[in-house]
Scaffold this active site. Structure first.
Site, PDB file in Angstrom:
ATOM      1  N   LYS A  16       1.054 -31.797  62.295  1.00 23.77           N
ATOM      2  CA  LYS A  16      -0.307 -31.549  62.766  1.00 23.77           C
ATOM      3  C   LYS A  16      -0.233 -30.970  64.166  1.00 23.77           C
ATOM      4  CE  LYS A  16      -4.954 -33.378  62.536  1.00 23.77           C
ATOM      5  NZ  LYS A  16      -5.807 -34.528  62.182  1.00 23.77           N
ATOM      6  N   GLU A  56       8.937 -44.807  41.115  1.00 18.04           N
ATOM      7  CA  GLU A  56       7.775 -45.513  40.591  1.00 18.04           C
ATOM      8  C   GLU A  56       7.163 -44.860  39.356  1.00 18.04           C
ATOM      9  OE1 GLU A  56       7.863 -46.503  45.050  1.00 18.04           O
ATOM     10  OE2 GLU A  56       8.379 -44.813  43.770  1.00 18.04           O
ATOM     11  N   THR A 102      13.652 -48.659  45.274  1.00 18.78           N
ATOM     12  CA  THR A 102      13.389 -47.456  46.035  1.00 18.78           C
ATOM     13  C   THR A 102      14.427 -47.323  47.141  1.00 18.78           C
ATOM     14  OG1 THR A 102      11.924 -48.607  47.562  1.00 18.78           O
ATOM     15  CG2 THR A 102      10.923 -47.662  45.582  1.00 18.78           C
ATOM     16  N   TRP A 156      -2.894 -28.273  60.118  1.00 14.44           N
ATOM     17  CA  TRP A 156      -1.725 -28.763  59.377  1.00 14.44           C
ATOM     18  C   TRP A 156      -0.745 -27.629  59.087  1.00 14.44           C
ATOM     19  CZ3 TRP A 156      -0.998 -33.734  59.338  1.00 14.44           C
ATOM     20  CH2 TRP A 156      -2.072 -34.612  59.335  1.00 14.44           C
TER      21      TRP A 156
END
Length: 542
Positions: A440, A330, A185, A445
């Site tokens: 936030k 992944e 990654t 949100w």
């Protein structure tokens, strides 16, 4: 009672054998590190992969030893790929754009026995080789070069090595769940983590991405994988290309818009794959060069959300279908691809177009769900409105990281992607944001992706990023970082006014910051982490 059918393990070597036998004369075009072009074919690729398998065998390597590649998309790299995995070793593709400290960590963590590299990366390899105690052989992916020997006397040369070997090699019939390749990654938080793919998962993934409802690959196609082979195995396209027997155009290190336009036009590329920053450069170059990109029928966009304006430009100016896809290291990577269903052709053109903005639906082999929390257990409604943690399971999805003992899954066996998303009743996925990128503000949100998609639609903006900046009253507020188009005189007020009729007033960014250069990572993704570090306190400072 078992069925009375043959069993053959699903192996990567089967792919190159198939391409050699049934598509041997299909062209593989490769741009070399010096800018020259090589035209080969699947038959020659297969024979050289067998020669290199013999080379690796002569080194005395053991089953599942790791062989690292630090190289661009080119024909030698492709040959080496099939030689490594096909012979029972693990092909460890490494991103050369990482910091030297990260490269050292990754190579040592993988215990790589061999490092194969393009000549471009000679200074990098020389600078770190003393810190790589497990590496026994260094191979320059090129012909003999006295200048390379001068700075690296112990190096071997790929062309010399394969010239001494026979193209007779019998691929071993290893177990299909044997590890085949290793990708790390990007390591945005902590050290990078290894994802270990198997022969079985890779072959099944190749089937899935070749389907008409997925990337729609066939022997009719000429594919240009702009996405690097070190970025989740070029999204699996070199494997799928061998499976369907299509032509490949490998762009080497020249990924600028002009070079890509020239490759598309000269070699009649039908399908190209890359991240949004690549396509922005391509569109600019096509406009400047006067190219109509006549051969290009489809382009696949992944790695980051595709701006709606980009889909519009490809469709209206170039009659090119933009396929939005989603995935991650992944997930091998494909987890969803945006192809319409039959019923959608009854919708208006505008309604179809709006559906194209989503990341698409999962192919057979993977399943998606939205959960109320990272550890899963409670699945939320697939109504296209309810947002939650995006989780995935399937035949080519990770269950644990390389060298780590802990399970990477939720308590009920799903992988949490770190994305916040919605799913509709047909399975169409809409990424609302990375969980770490959501803003936030006063308990509500705000999606950075939505704000970015609006801003990039402005004709005088080249690239954008929206970050959460700390705020004394509201905790966090959105700040827009933007790179202007050449010769643009646009102001902060112009951008803020551009938002006024497109989104709720309280969601409009508090500030616009213009920059000359956006930080781009090794896989072409924009590095929001760097922007947060630099501008995260800008509203407090004000």
């Amino acid at each position: 009672m078992h069925g009375n059918m043959m069993f053959q393990p699903l192996l990567i070597s089967n792919l190159i054998e198939h391409a050699e036998m049934y598509h041997g004369d299909t062209a593989i075009i490769s741009k070399n590190t010096d800018g020259s072009m090589t035209q080969t074919n699947w038959s020659k690729i297969a024979k050289n992969s067998k020669r290199f398998a013999n080379v690796l065998q002569s080194f005395g390597l053991s089953l599942s030893d790791r062989v690292a590649t630090i190289a661009w998309n080119n024909h030698r790299h492709l040959e080496a790929w099939y030689a490594i995995s096909g012979s029972g070793l693990i092909c460890h593709t490494i991103n050369p754009r990482l910091f030297p400290e990260q490269l050292i960590y990754i190579i040592n963590d993988a215990h790589d026995k061999v490092v194969i590299f393009d000549k471009t990366f000679l200074p990098l390899i020389v600078s770190i080789k003393a810190s790589l105690p497990h590496v026994e052989h260094f191979i320059c992916l090129d012909h003999y070069d006295a200048a390379v020997i001068e700075s690296f006397p112990e190096v071997k040369f790929y062309d010399e090595l394969i010239a001494t070997q026979s193209d007779h090699y019998v691929w071993p019939q290893v177990e299909e769940n044997l590890a085949s390749s290793l990708c790390y990654t990007s390591g945005t938080t902590g050290n990078p983590k290894g994802v270990l793919y198997s022969h079985r998962s890779t072959v099944l993934h190749s089937y899935a991405i070749s389907l008409p409802d997925s990337l729609n690959l066939s022997a009719h196609d000429t594919i240009l994988p702009v996405v690097p082979m070190f970025h989740v195995n070029a999204w699996g396209t070199p494997y799928a290309a061998a499976m369907v027997g299509c032509s490949l155009v490998l762009p080497g290190p020249m990924l600028d818009g002009v070079s890509l336009v020239n490759l598309i036009d000269q070699y009649k590329v039908t399908n190209a794959l890359g991240v949004p920053t690549i396509w922005q450069g391509l569109l600019t170059a096509a406009h400047d060069l006067g190219s109509r990109l006549v051969s290009l029928k489809r382009n696949v966009v992944g790695g980051a959300a595709c701006p709606p304006s980009m889909i519009t430009t490809f469709r209206e100016l170039y009659q090119c279908e933009t396929i939005h896809a989603w995935g991650m290291t992944e997930t091998s990577p494909v987890g969803a691809v945006n192809q319409l269903k039959a019923k959608h052709f009854e919708l208006s053109e505008a309604e179809q177009f709006n559906l194209r903005f989503s990341q698409g639906r999962p192919p057979f082999g993977v399943t998606l769900r939205i959960s109320d929390e990272e550890q899963g257990m409670k699945e939320l409604q697939r109504d296209g409105q309810t947002a939650g943690h995006l989780q995935i399971k399937g035949h080519w999805i990770i269950d644990s990281y390389f060298g780590k003992n802990e399970n990477a899954l939720t308590v009920d066996g799903w992988f949490d992607t770190g994305d916040i998303a919605t799913l509709d009743e047909d399975g169409y996925l809409s990424i609302r944001d990375r969980s770490k990128d959501l803003i936030k503000s006063g308990g509500e949100w705000i999606s950075s992706v939505e704000l970015e998609n609006i801003a990039i639609g402005h004709p005088e903006i080249d690239s954008v990023a929206v970050i959460a900046a700390r705020h004394a009253k509201w905790d966090e507020r959105p700040v827009l970082i933007a790179k202007k188009s050449v010769a643009s005189q646009i102001t902060e007020a112009d951008i803020l006014n551009y938002y006024s009729d497109k989104i709720a007033k309280w969601q409009i960014p508090d500030k616009v910051i213009f920059v000359d250069v956006m930080p781009i990572g090794g896989t072409g993704k924009l590095l929001k982490k760097d922007l947060r570090e630099k501008f995260g306190s800008v509203l407090l400072d004000a």
